[in-house]
Scaffold this active site. Structure first.
Site, PDB file in Angstrom:
ATOM      1  N   CYS A   1       0.851  -0.760   0.189  1.00 51.88           N
ATOM      2  CA  CYS A   1      -0.291   0.512  -0.265  1.00 51.88           C
ATOM      3  C   CYS A   1       0.462   1.165   0.241  1.00 51.88           C
ATOM      4  O   CYS A   1       2.059   1.687   0.461  1.00 51.88           O
ATOM      5  CB  CYS A   1      -0.758   0.005   1.263  1.00 51.88           C
TER       6      CYS A   1
ATOM      7  N   CYS B   1       0.434   3.504   3.243  1.00 55.55           N
ATOM      8  CA  CYS B   1       1.182   3.036   4.094  1.00 55.55           C
ATOM      9  C   CYS B   1       1.775   2.816   3.933  1.00 55.55           C
ATOM     10  O   CYS B   1       2.667   3.557   5.853  1.00 55.55           O
ATOM     11  CB  CYS B   1       0.176   1.386   4.352  1.00 55.55           C
TER      12      CYS B   1
END
Length: 99
Positions: free
Chosen positions: A23, A26
């Protein structure tokens, strides 16, 4: 899951970060969380949960997108957000519950 609940219950302020290695947001959030932890020092614990390695836990918290952050105060959920926040915005949110 008992150990997860124990971690949330024994610390006054806990930010749980549900994320994944693949991600992009993230990965952007990781250094922000480090700065937030430095800002709050011992007042805040941060728990990172990899949704791919802890799929059942992520499902039990109805995490549908990453990053998802959940803030607990004295074992009770007080805030939840999916998506990326700036360092300033995250500190502002946590500060409301830190006192």
């Amino acid at each position: 899951m008992a150990s997860f609940n124990d971690l949330i219950a024994k610390n006054n302020l806990v930010l749980v970060d549900f994320s994944a290695e693949w991600c992009g947001p993230c990965q952007t959030l990781a250094p922000i969380l480090k700065e937030v932890k430095e800002h709050f020092q011992d007042k805040l614990s941060i728990i990172k949960i990899d949704v791919d390695k802890n799929n059942a836990l992520a499902r039990s918290f109805l995490v549908q997108g990453v990053p998802t952050m959940i803030l607990y105060k004295s074992g009770q959920q007080v805030w939840r957000q999916s998506g990326l926040l700036t360092r300033t915005d995250l500190i502002s949110v946590i500060q409301k519950y830190a006192d």
